[in-house]
Design a protein around this motif. Structure first.
Motif, PDB file in Angstrom:
ATOM      1  N   CYS A 175     -28.026   8.190  -2.096  1.00  0.00           N
ATOM      2  CA  CYS A 175     -29.121   7.941  -1.165  1.00  0.00           C
ATOM      3  C   CYS A 175     -30.328   7.341  -1.858  1.00  0.00           C
ATOM      4  N   HIS A 212     -24.941  10.672   2.436  1.00  0.00           N
ATOM      5  CA  HIS A 212     -25.087   9.622   1.418  1.00  0.00           C
ATOM      6  C   HIS A 212     -24.042   8.536   1.637  1.00  0.00           C
ATOM      7  N   HIS A 218     -32.425   8.617  -4.111  1.00  0.00           N
ATOM      8  CA  HIS A 218     -33.592   9.403  -4.500  1.00  0.00           C
ATOM      9  C   HIS A 218     -33.172  10.648  -5.295  1.00  0.00           C
ATOM     10  N   HIS A 230     -29.169  17.959  -0.057  1.00  0.00           N
ATOM     11  CA  HIS A 230     -30.198  17.044   0.465  1.00  0.00           C
ATOM     12  C   HIS A 230     -30.367  17.188   1.979  1.00  0.00           C
ATOM     13  N   HIS A 238     -28.613  15.485   4.188  1.00  0.00           N
ATOM     14  CA  HIS A 238     -28.302  14.243   4.890  1.00  0.00           C
ATOM     15  C   HIS A 238     -27.110  13.543   4.236  1.00  0.00           C
TER      16      HIS A 238
HETATM   17 ZN    ZN Z   1     -30.031  12.346  -0.491  1.00  0.00          ZN
END
Ligand code: ZN
Length: 159
Positions: A157, A152, A159, A148, A150
């Motif tokens: 996260c 979590h 999504h 992703h 980024h």
């Molecule tokens: Zn994510």
């Protein structure tokens, strides 16, 4: 564990312009980010490289290495319904706006009935900044976080 590419770093920071404290994370949770994925100010990320939990340090960034120069005439009229962060807006407040380039912070200059004139400069643009940093934790990112790009939290996260 040392901070390197693909580690998740949590740190507290306090930002100063000269002697003047502008912002601190210490009122809340530390900031978490994925190291080496261009999600952090480059100068700050470079200073964090190779640091470990409990390390603390200061780093001074010139405006060009922090939030860049201030642009005059960066004022735009934005519908109030697109501003996030408060219900009632007053001049001087900062709001979040979603744009094609992602989320950005703007400063309210003038509020009308349906729209607000907003300064699109980052509030810290044009400022030479000093960051006091305390590294809270360092861990390896999960494969999901890496895919992703980024960090979590405990619940993923969403999504
Ligand atoms: Zn994510």
């Amino acid at each position: 564990m040392q901070i390197a590419k693909d580690t998740v770093v949590e740190f507290h920071y306090t930002v100063f312009e000269g002697e003047n404290q502008l912002e601190s994370s210490k009122d809340g949770a530390p900031l978490a980010y994925l190291h080496g994925h261009e999600s952090m100010l480059p100068g700050l990320e470079k200073a964090l490289d190779n640091k470990s939990a409990d390390d603390s340090f200061s780093v001074e960034l010139e405006a060009k290495d922090a939030y860049g120069p201030r642009h005059d005439n960066a004022v735009q009229r934005i519908p109030l319904k697109h501003l996030q962060g408060a219900k009632v807006w007053k001049p001087g407040m900062t709001a979040l706006v979603h744009t094609d380039q992602g989320q950005r912070q703007v400063t309210i200059i003038k509020v009308g009935r349906f729209n607000a004139d907003c300064d699109l400069n980052h509030p810290f643009a044009g400022k030479d900044l000093k960051f006091d940093v305390e590294v809270v934790s360092v861990r390896a990112a999960t494969s999901e976080e890496l895919s992703h790009g980024h960090v979590h939290g405990a619940g993923g996260c969403g999504h």
